[in-house]
Scaffold this active site. Structure first.
Site, PDB file in Angstrom:
ATOM      1  N   ARG A  62       0.955  -1.192  -0.130  1.00 48.16           N
ATOM      2  CA  ARG A  62       0.077  -0.138   0.062  1.00 48.16           C
ATOM      3  C   ARG A  62       1.025   1.305  -0.026  1.00 48.16           C
ATOM      4  O   ARG A  62       2.115   1.213   0.682  1.00 48.16           O
ATOM      5  CB  ARG A  62      -0.871   0.321   1.319  1.00 48.16           C
ATOM      6  CG  ARG A  62      -1.997  -0.673   1.114  1.00 48.16           C
ATOM      7  CD  ARG A  62      -3.042  -0.339   0.003  1.00 48.16           C
ATOM      8  NE  ARG A  62      -4.265  -1.329   0.086  1.00 48.16           N
ATOM      9  CZ  ARG A  62      -4.731  -2.281  -0.832  1.00 48.16           C
ATOM     10  NH1 ARG A  62      -3.625  -2.491  -1.470  1.00 48.16           N
ATOM     11  NH2 ARG A  62      -5.503  -2.886  -0.951  1.00 48.16           N
ATOM     12  N   GLU A  99      -3.095   7.650  -5.774  1.00 46.13           N
ATOM     13  CA  GLU A  99      -3.593   6.727  -7.009  1.00 46.13           C
ATOM     14  C   GLU A  99      -4.769   7.309  -7.420  1.00 46.13           C
ATOM     15  O   GLU A  99      -5.829   7.739  -6.941  1.00 46.13           O
ATOM     16  CB  GLU A  99      -3.987   5.508  -6.185  1.00 46.13           C
ATOM     17  CG  GLU A  99      -2.405   4.901  -5.626  1.00 46.13           C
ATOM     18  CD  GLU A  99      -2.783   3.354  -5.402  1.00 46.13           C
ATOM     19  OE1 GLU A  99      -3.895   2.722  -5.334  1.00 46.13           O
ATOM     20  OE2 GLU A  99      -1.585   2.621  -5.070  1.00 46.13           O
ATOM     21  N   HIS A 140      -1.012   0.049  -9.407  1.00 43.29           N
ATOM     22  CA  HIS A 140      -1.821  -0.799  -8.512  1.00 43.29           C
ATOM     23  C   HIS A 140      -2.387  -1.760  -9.609  1.00 43.29           C
ATOM     24  O   HIS A 140      -3.479  -2.085  -9.372  1.00 43.29           O
ATOM     25  CB  HIS A 140      -2.918  -0.083  -7.830  1.00 43.29           C
ATOM     26  CG  HIS A 140      -3.150  -0.676  -6.507  1.00 43.29           C
ATOM     27  ND1 HIS A 140      -3.582  -0.019  -5.300  1.00 43.29           N
ATOM     28  CD2 HIS A 140      -3.335  -1.983  -6.113  1.00 43.29           C
ATOM     29  CE1 HIS A 140      -3.832  -0.813  -4.647  1.00 43.29           C
ATOM     30  NE2 HIS A 140      -3.654  -2.123  -4.922  1.00 43.29           N
TER      31      HIS A 140
HETATM   32  P1  NAD Z   1      -2.023 -11.348   4.584  1.00 44.36           P
HETATM   33  O1  NAD Z   1      -3.097 -10.870   5.729  1.00 44.36           O
HETATM   34  O2  NAD Z   1      -1.938 -12.686   4.099  1.00 44.36           O
HETATM   35  O3  NAD Z   1      -0.494 -11.021   5.119  1.00 44.36           O
HETATM   36  C1  NAD Z   1      -0.061  -9.955   5.907  1.00 44.36           C
HETATM   37  C2  NAD Z   1       0.912 -10.171   6.929  1.00 44.36           C
HETATM   38  O4  NAD Z   1       1.638  -8.959   7.451  1.00 44.36           O
HETATM   39  C3  NAD Z   1       0.763 -11.081   8.203  1.00 44.36           C
HETATM   40  O5  NAD Z   1       1.173 -12.271   8.081  1.00 44.36           O
HETATM   41  C4  NAD Z   1       0.685 -10.132   9.160  1.00 44.36           C
HETATM   42  O6  NAD Z   1       1.222 -10.876  10.306  1.00 44.36           O
HETATM   43  C5  NAD Z   1       1.834  -9.267   8.845  1.00 44.36           C
HETATM   44  N1  NAD Z   1       2.017  -7.957   9.533  1.00 44.36           N
HETATM   45  C6  NAD Z   1       1.200  -7.288   9.931  1.00 44.36           C
HETATM   46  N2  NAD Z   1       1.918  -5.886  10.325  1.00 44.36           N
HETATM   47  C7  NAD Z   1       2.974  -6.353  10.417  1.00 44.36           C
HETATM   48  C8  NAD Z   1       4.173  -5.757  10.921  1.00 44.36           C
HETATM   49  N3  NAD Z   1       4.070  -4.374  11.281  1.00 44.36           N
HETATM   50  N4  NAD Z   1       5.513  -6.064  10.452  1.00 44.36           N
HETATM   51  C9  NAD Z   1       5.513  -7.366   9.975  1.00 44.36           C
HETATM   52  N5  NAD Z   1       4.587  -8.016   9.534  1.00 44.36           N
HETATM   53  C10 NAD Z   1       3.193  -7.411   9.675  1.00 44.36           C
HETATM   54  O7  NAD Z   1      -2.088 -10.285   3.350  1.00 44.36           O
HETATM   55  P2  NAD Z   1      -1.431 -10.609   2.126  1.00 44.36           P
HETATM   56  O8  NAD Z   1      -2.521 -11.283   1.164  1.00 44.36           O
HETATM   57  O9  NAD Z   1       0.005 -11.181   1.973  1.00 44.36           O
HETATM   58  O10 NAD Z   1      -1.486  -9.119   1.428  1.00 44.36           O
HETATM   59  C11 NAD Z   1      -0.388  -8.122   1.857  1.00 44.36           C
HETATM   60  C12 NAD Z   1      -0.809  -6.838   1.644  1.00 44.36           C
HETATM   61  O11 NAD Z   1      -0.765  -6.534   0.177  1.00 44.36           O
HETATM   62  C13 NAD Z   1      -2.192  -6.532   1.808  1.00 44.36           C
HETATM   63  O12 NAD Z   1      -2.643  -5.997   3.101  1.00 44.36           O
HETATM   64  C14 NAD Z   1      -2.689  -5.414   0.613  1.00 44.36           C
HETATM   65  O13 NAD Z   1      -2.582  -4.082   1.082  1.00 44.36           O
HETATM   66  C15 NAD Z   1      -1.694  -5.824  -0.416  1.00 44.36           C
HETATM   67  N6  NAD Z   1      -2.260  -6.398  -1.717  1.00 44.36           N
HETATM   68  C16 NAD Z   1      -1.878  -5.519  -2.719  1.00 44.36           C
HETATM   69  C17 NAD Z   1      -1.927  -5.838  -3.936  1.00 44.36           C
HETATM   70  C18 NAD Z   1      -1.977  -5.002  -5.357  1.00 44.36           C
HETATM   71  O14 NAD Z   1      -2.623  -5.063  -6.161  1.00 44.36           O
HETATM   72  N7  NAD Z   1      -0.733  -4.455  -5.239  1.00 44.36           N
HETATM   73  C19 NAD Z   1      -3.111  -7.161  -4.164  1.00 44.36           C
HETATM   74  C20 NAD Z   1      -3.482  -7.446  -3.151  1.00 44.36           C
HETATM   75  C21 NAD Z   1      -2.935  -7.241  -1.722  1.00 44.36           C
END
Ligand code: NAD
Length: 306
Positions: free
Chosen positions: A231, A260, A280
Protein backbone atom coordinates in the site's frame (compact mmCIF):
# COMPACT_ATOMS: atom_id res chain seq x y z
CA UNK A 1 -36.03 -19.71 -1.03
CA UNK A 2 -35.68 -16.19 -2.44
CA UNK A 3 -32.25 -15.11 -3.56
CA UNK A 4 -30.61 -12.62 -1.20
CA UNK A 5 -30.31 -9.07 -2.52
CA UNK A 6 -26.84 -7.64 -2.96
CA UNK A 7 -25.90 -4.09 -3.92
CA UNK A 8 -22.93 -4.21 -6.29
CA UNK A 9 -20.81 -1.14 -5.52
CA UNK A 10 -18.20 -1.27 -8.31
CA UNK A 11 -17.66 -2.54 -11.82
CA UNK A 12 -16.71 -6.23 -11.75
CA UNK A 13 -15.45 -8.63 -14.39
CA UNK A 14 -18.41 -9.89 -16.49
CA UNK A 15 -17.91 -13.47 -15.21
CA UNK A 16 -18.13 -12.24 -11.63
CA UNK A 17 -21.32 -10.32 -12.43
CA UNK A 18 -22.76 -13.39 -14.08
CA UNK A 19 -22.05 -15.51 -10.98
CA UNK A 20 -23.51 -12.77 -8.75
CA UNK A 21 -26.66 -12.43 -10.84
CA UNK A 22 -27.18 -16.20 -10.88
CA UNK A 23 -27.03 -16.43 -7.11
CA UNK A 24 -28.29 -13.07 -5.85
CA UNK A 25 -30.89 -10.52 -6.71
CA UNK A 26 -28.07 -8.21 -7.83
CA UNK A 27 -28.63 -4.47 -7.89
CA UNK A 28 -25.89 -2.97 -10.02
CA UNK A 29 -24.67 0.61 -10.37
CA UNK A 30 -26.62 1.19 -13.59
CA UNK A 31 -30.01 0.38 -12.00
CA UNK A 32 -32.08 3.32 -10.64
CA UNK A 33 -32.89 1.44 -7.42
CA UNK A 34 -29.17 1.32 -6.65
CA UNK A 35 -29.57 4.90 -5.35
CA UNK A 36 -31.30 3.46 -2.27
CA UNK A 37 -28.34 1.27 -1.23
CA UNK A 38 -27.77 3.07 2.05
CA UNK A 39 -31.36 2.72 3.25
CA UNK A 40 -31.90 -0.81 1.97
CA UNK A 41 -28.71 -2.85 1.66
CA UNK A 42 -28.12 -5.89 3.84
CA UNK A 43 -25.29 -7.11 1.59
CA UNK A 44 -22.71 -5.15 -0.40
CA UNK A 45 -20.24 -6.43 -2.97
CA UNK A 46 -17.20 -4.14 -3.22
CA UNK A 47 -14.04 -4.06 -5.29
CA UNK A 48 -12.43 -0.66 -4.72
CA UNK A 49 -15.12 1.65 -3.28
CA UNK A 50 -14.51 3.51 -0.06
CA UNK A 51 -16.86 2.85 2.87
CA UNK A 52 -16.44 5.38 5.66
CA UNK A 53 -17.82 5.26 9.20
CA UNK A 54 -20.45 7.81 8.05
CA UNK A 55 -21.50 5.54 5.16
CA UNK A 56 -21.79 2.61 7.55
CA UNK A 57 -23.81 4.67 10.05
CA UNK A 58 -26.16 5.57 7.19
CA UNK A 59 -26.78 1.85 6.40
CA UNK A 60 -29.15 0.64 9.15
CA UNK A 61 -29.70 -2.80 7.57
CA UNK A 62 -26.13 -3.68 6.59
CA UNK A 63 -25.13 -7.20 7.67
CA UNK A 64 -22.15 -8.22 5.54
CA UNK A 65 -19.75 -7.02 2.85
CA UNK A 66 -18.02 -9.12 0.20
CA UNK A 67 -14.71 -7.47 -0.73
CA UNK A 68 -12.76 -8.50 -3.80
CA UNK A 69 -9.06 -8.57 -2.83
CA UNK A 70 -7.19 -8.52 0.45
CA UNK A 71 -6.74 -4.88 1.50
CA UNK A 72 -9.68 -3.52 3.48
CA UNK A 73 -8.07 -0.20 4.35
CA UNK A 74 -10.76 1.70 2.40
CA UNK A 75 -13.50 0.18 4.57
CA UNK A 76 -13.88 1.42 8.14
CA UNK A 77 -13.43 -2.00 9.71
CA UNK A 78 -13.80 -0.66 13.27
CA UNK A 79 -17.21 0.83 12.45
CA UNK A 80 -18.21 -2.54 10.91
CA UNK A 81 -16.95 -4.51 13.92
CA UNK A 82 -18.83 -2.24 16.34
CA UNK A 83 -22.06 -3.12 14.55
CA UNK A 84 -21.19 -6.80 13.99
CA UNK A 85 -21.05 -6.26 10.22
CA UNK A 86 -18.96 -9.01 8.64
CA UNK A 87 -16.36 -8.34 5.95
CA UNK A 88 -15.47 -11.20 3.62
CA UNK A 89 -12.29 -10.38 1.71
CA UNK A 90 -10.36 -12.87 -0.41
CA UNK A 91 -6.95 -13.48 1.17
CA UNK A 92 -4.65 -15.76 -0.74
CA UNK A 93 -6.61 -15.73 -3.98
CA UNK A 94 -4.48 -13.03 -5.59
CA UNK A 95 -1.16 -13.91 -3.93
CA UNK A 96 0.45 -15.44 -7.01
CA UNK A 97 -0.41 -12.50 -9.26
CA UNK A 98 0.99 -9.95 -6.82
CA UNK A 99 4.07 -12.07 -6.15
CA UNK A 100 4.80 -12.36 -9.87
CA UNK A 101 4.64 -8.57 -10.11
CA UNK A 102 7.15 -8.28 -7.26
CA UNK A 103 9.65 -10.35 -9.24
CA UNK A 104 8.83 -8.35 -12.38
CA UNK A 105 9.53 -5.05 -10.59
CA UNK A 106 12.70 -6.32 -8.89
CA UNK A 107 14.09 -7.54 -12.21
CA UNK A 108 13.06 -4.35 -14.02
CA UNK A 109 14.68 -2.16 -11.36
CA UNK A 110 17.79 -4.36 -11.24
CA UNK A 111 18.31 -4.00 -15.00
CA UNK A 112 17.03 -0.40 -15.24
CA UNK A 113 14.52 -1.60 -17.81
CA UNK A 114 12.05 1.25 -17.34
CA UNK A 115 14.53 3.98 -18.24
CA UNK A 116 16.29 2.07 -21.00
CA UNK A 117 13.10 0.86 -22.74
CA UNK A 118 11.64 4.38 -22.62
CA UNK A 119 14.73 5.96 -24.20
CA UNK A 120 14.78 3.32 -26.90
CA UNK A 121 11.06 3.73 -27.64
CA UNK A 122 11.69 7.47 -28.00
CA UNK A 123 14.12 6.63 -30.82
CA UNK A 124 17.35 7.16 -28.93
CA UNK A 125 20.38 4.94 -29.26
CA UNK A 126 21.19 3.79 -25.75
CA UNK A 127 24.93 3.12 -25.33
CA UNK A 128 25.53 -0.16 -23.49
CA UNK A 129 28.06 1.39 -21.16
CA UNK A 130 25.27 3.58 -19.74
CA UNK A 131 23.16 0.48 -18.95
CA UNK A 132 24.16 -0.72 -15.52
CA UNK A 133 22.51 -3.83 -14.17
CA UNK A 134 22.39 -6.07 -11.13
CA UNK A 135 22.32 -9.86 -10.99
CA UNK A 136 19.68 -11.22 -8.61
CA UNK A 137 20.92 -14.81 -8.50
CA UNK A 138 21.95 -15.75 -4.97
CA UNK A 139 21.15 -12.31 -3.58
CA UNK A 140 19.41 -12.05 -0.21
CA UNK A 141 15.70 -11.27 -0.33
CA UNK A 142 14.16 -9.57 2.68
CA UNK A 143 10.44 -9.89 3.20
CA UNK A 144 8.48 -7.78 5.68
CA UNK A 145 5.10 -9.43 6.30
CA UNK A 146 4.90 -13.19 5.73
CA UNK A 147 1.24 -13.60 4.89
CA UNK A 148 -0.09 -15.11 1.69
CA UNK A 149 1.81 -12.79 -0.62
CA UNK A 150 5.04 -12.63 1.41
CA UNK A 151 5.24 -16.44 1.53
CA UNK A 152 4.61 -16.78 -2.21
CA UNK A 153 7.23 -14.13 -2.98
CA UNK A 154 9.74 -16.04 -0.83
CA UNK A 155 9.11 -19.30 -2.69
CA UNK A 156 9.39 -17.59 -6.06
CA UNK A 157 12.69 -15.81 -5.31
CA UNK A 158 14.12 -19.05 -3.94
CA UNK A 159 13.05 -20.98 -7.02
CA UNK A 160 14.01 -18.36 -9.60
CA UNK A 161 17.26 -17.03 -8.13
CA UNK A 162 18.34 -19.58 -5.53
CA UNK A 163 18.05 -16.62 -3.20
CA UNK A 164 18.32 -16.92 0.56
CA UNK A 165 15.25 -15.34 2.14
CA UNK A 166 15.15 -13.49 5.44
CA UNK A 167 11.79 -12.48 6.78
CA UNK A 168 10.17 -10.45 9.53
CA UNK A 169 6.62 -11.00 10.75
CA UNK A 170 6.13 -10.75 14.52
CA UNK A 171 2.56 -12.03 14.27
CA UNK A 172 3.41 -15.30 12.57
CA UNK A 173 3.29 -18.21 15.01
CA UNK A 174 6.63 -19.96 15.60
CA UNK A 175 5.50 -23.32 14.17
CA UNK A 176 4.41 -21.70 10.90
CA UNK A 177 8.08 -20.92 10.14
CA UNK A 178 9.08 -24.56 10.32
CA UNK A 179 7.85 -25.41 6.81
CA UNK A 180 9.66 -22.45 5.31
CA UNK A 181 13.35 -22.54 4.47
CA UNK A 182 13.59 -18.88 5.40
CA UNK A 183 15.56 -17.19 8.13
CA UNK A 184 13.34 -15.52 10.65
CA UNK A 185 14.65 -12.19 11.92
CA UNK A 186 13.30 -10.15 14.77
CA UNK A 187 13.29 -6.64 13.39
CA UNK A 188 12.74 -4.56 10.29
CA UNK A 189 16.25 -3.17 10.89
CA UNK A 190 17.83 -6.60 10.34
CA UNK A 191 15.90 -7.11 7.10
CA UNK A 192 16.99 -3.72 5.79
CA UNK A 193 20.63 -4.12 6.80
CA UNK A 194 21.16 -7.59 5.32
CA UNK A 195 19.00 -7.73 2.17
CA UNK A 196 19.67 -7.00 -1.47
CA UNK A 197 15.97 -6.80 -2.29
CA UNK A 198 13.48 -5.68 0.34
CA UNK A 199 9.79 -6.16 -0.32
CA UNK A 200 6.91 -5.16 1.96
CA UNK A 201 3.75 -7.27 2.32
CA UNK A 202 2.01 -5.84 5.36
CA UNK A 203 -1.39 -4.17 5.54
CA UNK A 204 -1.47 -0.37 5.78
CA UNK A 205 -2.20 0.50 9.41
CA UNK A 206 -1.09 3.38 11.64
CA UNK A 207 1.87 1.21 12.73
CA UNK A 208 3.00 0.30 9.20
CA UNK A 209 2.62 3.80 7.73
CA UNK A 210 6.14 5.16 7.04
CA UNK A 211 7.60 1.79 8.11
CA UNK A 212 10.45 2.56 5.70
CA UNK A 213 11.46 6.22 5.94
CA UNK A 214 14.77 8.06 5.52
CA UNK A 215 16.32 6.66 8.70
CA UNK A 216 15.59 3.11 7.52
CA UNK A 217 16.64 3.70 3.89
CA UNK A 218 19.96 5.02 5.16
CA UNK A 219 20.73 1.64 6.74
CA UNK A 220 20.24 -0.30 3.49
CA UNK A 221 22.97 -1.50 1.14
CA UNK A 222 23.86 1.00 -1.61
CA UNK A 223 23.03 -1.73 -4.13
CA UNK A 224 19.68 -2.60 -2.57
CA UNK A 225 16.30 -2.51 -4.27
CA UNK A 226 13.09 -1.77 -2.38
CA UNK A 227 9.68 -2.86 -3.63
CA UNK A 228 6.23 -1.76 -2.46
CA UNK A 229 3.28 -3.70 -3.83
CA UNK A 230 1.40 -3.50 -0.51
CA UNK A 231 0.00 0.00 0.00
CA UNK A 232 1.15 3.55 -0.68
CA UNK A 233 2.55 5.17 2.47
CA UNK A 234 4.30 2.08 3.87
CA UNK A 235 7.45 3.41 2.23
CA UNK A 236 7.65 7.18 2.71
CA UNK A 237 7.84 8.52 -0.85
CA UNK A 238 9.45 11.89 -0.10
CA UNK A 239 12.17 10.06 1.83
CA UNK A 240 12.56 7.53 -0.98
CA UNK A 241 13.17 10.42 -3.37
CA UNK A 242 15.83 11.88 -1.08
CA UNK A 243 17.47 8.47 -0.67
CA UNK A 244 17.64 7.97 -4.44
CA UNK A 245 18.99 11.48 -4.99
CA UNK A 246 21.68 10.81 -2.40
CA UNK A 247 22.50 7.40 -3.90
CA UNK A 248 21.68 5.57 -0.66
CA UNK A 249 20.07 2.64 -2.52
CA UNK A 250 20.06 1.24 -6.05
CA UNK A 251 16.42 1.73 -6.90
CA UNK A 252 12.78 1.10 -6.19
CA UNK A 253 9.70 -0.47 -7.68
CA UNK A 254 6.25 0.73 -6.67
CA UNK A 255 2.88 -0.72 -7.55
CA UNK A 256 1.19 1.18 -4.72
CA UNK A 257 1.43 4.93 -4.22
CA UNK A 258 0.28 7.50 -1.68
CA UNK A 259 -1.66 9.13 -4.51
CA UNK A 260 -3.57 6.81 -6.84
CA UNK A 261 -3.61 7.02 -9.75
CA UNK A 262 -0.13 8.55 -9.46
CA UNK A 263 0.24 11.89 -11.28
CA UNK A 264 3.24 13.12 -13.28
CA UNK A 265 3.26 16.19 -11.06
CA UNK A 266 3.75 14.22 -7.85
CA UNK A 267 5.82 11.31 -9.19
CA UNK A 268 7.74 12.84 -12.12
CA UNK A 269 10.91 13.19 -10.08
CA UNK A 270 10.78 9.62 -8.76
CA UNK A 271 10.26 8.36 -12.31
CA UNK A 272 13.20 10.47 -13.49
CA UNK A 273 15.25 8.77 -10.79
CA UNK A 274 14.44 5.41 -12.41
CA UNK A 275 11.68 4.20 -10.08
CA UNK A 276 9.67 1.56 -11.93
CA UNK A 277 6.10 2.36 -11.13
CA UNK A 278 2.84 0.65 -12.04
CA UNK A 279 -0.70 1.85 -11.25
CA UNK A 280 -1.79 -0.74 -8.64
CA UNK A 281 -1.89 -3.64 -11.08
CA UNK A 282 -0.81 -6.37 -8.64
CA UNK A 283 -4.03 -8.30 -9.11
CA UNK A 284 -4.77 -7.03 -12.61
CA UNK A 285 -4.72 -10.26 -14.51
CA UNK A 286 -8.01 -11.41 -15.95
CA UNK A 287 -7.72 -14.77 -14.16
CA UNK A 288 -7.14 -13.03 -10.84
CA UNK A 289 -10.02 -10.59 -11.31
CA UNK A 290 -12.37 -13.49 -11.98
CA UNK A 291 -11.05 -15.60 -9.11
CA UNK A 292 -11.03 -12.85 -6.48
CA UNK A 293 -14.38 -11.33 -7.50
CA UNK A 294 -16.09 -14.72 -7.59
CA UNK A 295 -14.58 -15.67 -4.23
CA UNK A 296 -15.94 -12.47 -2.61
CA UNK A 297 -19.43 -13.14 -4.01
CA UNK A 298 -19.20 -16.81 -2.96
CA UNK A 299 -18.16 -16.07 0.63
CA UNK A 300 -21.02 -13.56 0.88
CA UNK A 301 -23.46 -16.08 -0.57
CA UNK A 302 -22.37 -18.79 1.88
CA UNK A 303 -22.96 -16.38 4.75
CA UNK A 304 -26.31 -15.14 3.40
CA UNK A 305 -27.51 -18.74 2.92
CA UNK A 306 -26.81 -19.85 6.50
P1 NAD B 1 -1.99 -11.31 4.68
O1 NAD B 1 -2.99 -10.79 5.63
O2 NAD B 1 -2.01 -12.74 4.26
O3 NAD B 1 -0.52 -11.00 5.23
C1 NAD B 1 -0.13 -9.83 5.89
C2 NAD B 1 0.97 -10.21 6.86
O4 NAD B 1 1.53 -9.02 7.41
C3 NAD B 1 0.48 -11.07 8.04
O5 NAD B 1 1.21 -12.28 8.10
C4 NAD B 1 0.74 -10.18 9.26
O6 NAD B 1 1.13 -10.92 10.39
C5 NAD B 1 1.88 -9.31 8.75
N1 NAD B 1 2.06 -8.05 9.46
C6 NAD B 1 1.12 -7.18 9.90
N2 NAD B 1 1.71 -6.10 10.46
C7 NAD B 1 3.05 -6.31 10.38
C8 NAD B 1 4.19 -5.57 10.78
N3 NAD B 1 4.05 -4.38 11.39
N4 NAD B 1 5.41 -6.07 10.52
C9 NAD B 1 5.57 -7.27 9.91
N5 NAD B 1 4.52 -8.03 9.52
C10 NAD B 1 3.28 -7.55 9.75
O7 NAD B 1 -2.09 -10.35 3.40
P2 NAD B 1 -1.51 -10.62 1.95
O8 NAD B 1 -2.54 -11.31 1.13
O9 NAD B 1 -0.17 -11.20 2.02
O10 NAD B 1 -1.43 -9.11 1.43
C11 NAD B 1 -0.51 -8.18 2.00
C12 NAD B 1 -0.91 -6.76 1.56
O11 NAD B 1 -0.74 -6.64 0.16
C13 NAD B 1 -2.39 -6.45 1.78
O12 NAD B 1 -2.63 -5.90 3.05
C14 NAD B 1 -2.71 -5.45 0.72
O13 NAD B 1 -2.60 -4.14 1.24
C15 NAD B 1 -1.62 -5.66 -0.34
N6 NAD B 1 -2.13 -6.10 -1.64
C16 NAD B 1 -1.81 -5.38 -2.75
C17 NAD B 1 -2.26 -5.77 -3.99
C18 NAD B 1 -1.90 -5.02 -5.24
O14 NAD B 1 -2.65 -5.03 -6.20
N7 NAD B 1 -0.75 -4.39 -5.29
C19 NAD B 1 -3.08 -6.91 -4.11
C20 NAD B 1 -3.36 -7.63 -2.95
C21 NAD B 1 -2.89 -7.22 -1.73
Amino acid sequence: RAKPTVYVMDKFHPSVLEFTKENFNAITLDMPEHAEWKQKAQYLLIRSSRLTAEDIAACPNLVAIGKQGVGIDKIDADACAARGIKIFNTPGVNARAVAELVLTLAMAVGRDVGRIAKLQAEGQVVPKETCKGLILHGKTIGIIGMGNIGKTVGQMFRGAFNAPVIAYDPYMPADAWQDLEHTRVNSVEEVLRDSDVVTVHVPLTPSTRNLISYAQLKTMKKTAIVINTARGGIINEADLQTALEEGLIWGAGLDCHEQEPPSQEKYGRLWELGVVSTPHIGAATEQTQIETGTAAAKYLLEFASR
